[in-house]
Design an enzyme around this catalytic site. Structure first.
Site, PDB file in Angstrom:
ATOM      1  N   GLU A 208      40.729 -11.902  21.709  1.00  0.00           N
ATOM      2  CA  GLU A 208      41.566 -10.620  22.023  1.00  0.00           C
ATOM      3  C   GLU A 208      40.384  -9.328  21.548  1.00  0.00           C
ATOM      4  OE1 GLU A 208      45.355 -10.306  20.434  1.00  0.00           O
ATOM      5  OE2 GLU A 208      45.923 -12.339  20.287  1.00  0.00           O
TER       6      GLU A 208
ATOM      7  N   GLU B  26      46.361 -16.188  14.893  1.00  0.00           N
ATOM      8  CA  GLU B  26      46.430 -15.150  13.799  1.00  0.00           C
ATOM      9  C   GLU B  26      47.409 -15.705  12.636  1.00  0.00           C
ATOM     10  OE1 GLU B  26      47.669 -11.491  15.462  1.00  0.00           O
ATOM     11  OE2 GLU B  26      45.968 -11.186  16.312  1.00  0.00           O
TER      12      GLU B  26
END
Length: 566
Positions: free
Chosen positions: A340, A215
């Site tokens: 995720e 991220e």
């Protein structure tokens, strides 16, 4: 894992996010005009696999992956608790290991998540008594480093899972990634490989899939970057790692969520720059019932239709990857690693974090940071399980592009498995849809033709109530149908026709193996340590004839699985 920052919610769509136009319906689905009021006493929907149906793709084993991050009690008190009555010589909880095997997990992403962006992998190798304690900036905790790559490798060997290893692109980068690669995969005879051997692991770990950071677009991430900065960094690291070992499969960070302002353009920028040495781009999306505190009906209906958002997410990232391929005159497709996904009530975490930030702003603090505190320990409802079953259907229906996925996380932290300290481990409601797909979805995936009533949502306008996917292993002659009723109010009765499956020689070829239904009249019912089997799938009363046709009634907010064989 995304933490709350500025106007953004934690790693899911922004709390106030509404689509400006209807999200696309799932592949192969059409909406009928049948009324969605009243009880479904006669069939009002259908699922059919026509004789000319072509498969989406082969079902990739990595689609049934999970995620272990050094966060809360996922590691300490989850997979590792040396004082537990079931702990083995390595400190691994055998009761948790047994449930991981029952869940059917194939590949586990490790060690983060946000955690990895401030992590020195060398801290977690060698004798435990020599390992340093560090501050984890991601979750404001103390990391003891009792678990590291050596230990997780041994755990994965016992669990029978592949490892997807993430490297630190926040505080570190190229050299640390190359050193770690040499340590885990190198043949004896070089410094880092010999250190691994000295630490008791003689054979190379053969870790093939690597995440290059986590991220990196997120302002909550240690060392976060602009698209251009990360594109340059990942290009150099991927190039060097492929020079060291050309057979690696490398995953670039995609956007942290569809709510990010650079969603889509981030992927295009990164993949265009580093296309040559990349194999995957990551996707992260979490969903929750935004009206769960007041049990708002409209919010529940939006929540049940969450797969509409996932479908649009997959289409957006696939398009960006294709544009990058064309810009490079390439021939390979960049696959998606949805590493995720799941249900996470991130509003609860945001409240915790806001409180912590308010306390931290009151001056300097010198108290010790906690070790493995209780964080993100959502207790899931029957409705949450139905949504996760719906999301798994979506992943299977797009497995031509989504070639890897990690349901986040595995134990205690937004997880299908819960484990009490010194106590029992038990299955959450979300355990069951995942396990059914992981254990029985084999061969080729098919998006059947679906005729369905529609339901109205505030977020996605009108969408089909019914969604489904079929998998069929022609060689083993075993198949699986997964279907979901996303209608919050009304049951629907389906006619199911599987006679078009390839390789069937004619009549008298199919038989039912097992059928089950997950539904509760109270969609907020949960499993707990005191009542671990309050919500479990129940036998579904259907009869399949020899041609593969049957009828099934799905109550409101329900998920079914039908296993069959030839």
């Amino acid at each position: 894992m995304t933490t709350h920052n500025s106007q953004y919610s934690a790693e899911t769509a922004h709390p106030d996010k509404q689509e400006s136009s209807p999200a696309p319906t799932a592949a192969g689905t059409t909406a009928s005009n049948v009324s969605t009021t009243g009880n479904a006493t006669t069939p009002d929907a259908s699922i059919a696999l026509n004789a000319d149906a072509t498969p989406v793709a082969d079902v990739p084993p990595r689609l049934f992956g999970s995620f272990v991050e050094h966060l809360g009690r996922c590691v300490y008190g989850g997979i590792y608790e040396p004082s537990h009555p079931t702990a083995d010589e390595n400190g691994f909880r055998q009761d948790v290991l047994d449930l991981v095997k029952e869940l059917g997990v194939t590949c586990v992403r490790y060690p983060g998540g946000n955690f990895v962006s401030n992590y020195n992998w060398e801290d977690g190798i060698g004798p435990r008594e020599n390992r340093p304690m560090r501050r984890d900036l991601a979750w404001h905790c103390t990391e003891t480093n009792e678990m590291g790559i050596d230990d997780f490798y041994r755990w994965s060997q016992k669990a029978g899972t592949e490892i997807m290893l993430a490297v630190n692109m926040g505080t570190r980068g190229l050299k640390a990634a190359l050193d770690e690669l040499e340590y885990v995969n190198g043949a004896p005879g070089t410094a880092w490989a010999d250190q691994r051997v000295a630490n008791g692991i003689e054979e190379p770990m053969d870790i093939k899939m690597w995440c290059i950071g986590n991220e990196m677009d997120g302002p909550w991430q240690v060392g976060h970057m602009s698209p251009e900065e990360y594109a340059g960094a990942v290009d150099k690291v991927a190039h060097a790692m492929k020079l060291a070992e050309s057979g690696l499969e490398l995953v670039a960070c995609g956007s942290s969520g569809a709510y990010m302002p650079t969603f889509g353009t981030w992927e295009k920028t990164v993949l265009t720059k580093a296309y040559e040495n990349l194999d995957f781009v990551s996707c992260h999306a979490y969903y929750f019932d935004r009206g769960h505190k007041t049990r708002t009906a409209a919010s529940m209906q939006d929540f049940l239709a969450s797969s509409e958002d996932m479908t649009k997410f997959i289409a957006t990232v696939s398009d960006a990857a294709d544009q990058a391929r064309e810009a490079n005159n390439g021939t390979k497709d960049i696959a998606l690693s949805f590493d995720e996904w799941g249900v996470w009530y991130s509003d609860k975490w945001n409240e915790q974090e806001d409180q912590w930030k308010a306390e931290a702003a009151q001056g300097l603090h010198h108290e010790p940071w906690p070790k493995s505190p209780h964080l993100l320990e959502d207790i899931y409802t029957a409705a949450d399980a139905v949504v996760e079953g719906s999301l798994m259907i979506t992943l299977l229906k797009h497995c031509d592009r989504v070639r890897s996925a990690s349901r986040a996380q595995l134990v205690n932290v937004i997880a299908p498995i819960m484990a009490e300290e010194h106590g029992p481990a038990w299955r959450q409601t979300t355990f069951y849809p995942f396990a059914e797909a992981a254990l029985h979805a084999r061969g080729q995936a098919y998006a059947p033709a679906i005729s369905s009533p529609t339901i109205h949502t505030e977020a996605y306008d009108d969408v089909p109530a019914i969604d489904a996917v079929v998998t069929w292993d022609e060689q083993a002659r075993t198949g699986l149908l997964l279907a979901v009723n996303r209608d919050a109010n009304t049951p629907h009765t389906l006619t199911i026709d599987l006679s078009g499956l390839p390789g069937l020689p004619g009549l008298g070829t199919l038989a039912l193996s097992k059928a089950q239904l997950l539904h509760e009249d109270d969609p907020y019912r949960t499993n707990t340590a005191e009542a671990p089997e309050a919500v479990t799938p129940q036998p579904l009363d259907i009869a399949m004839n020899a041609t593969g046709t049957c009828t099934a009634t799905l109550p409101a907010i329900s998920w079914i699985s039908v296993e069959f064989h030839g």
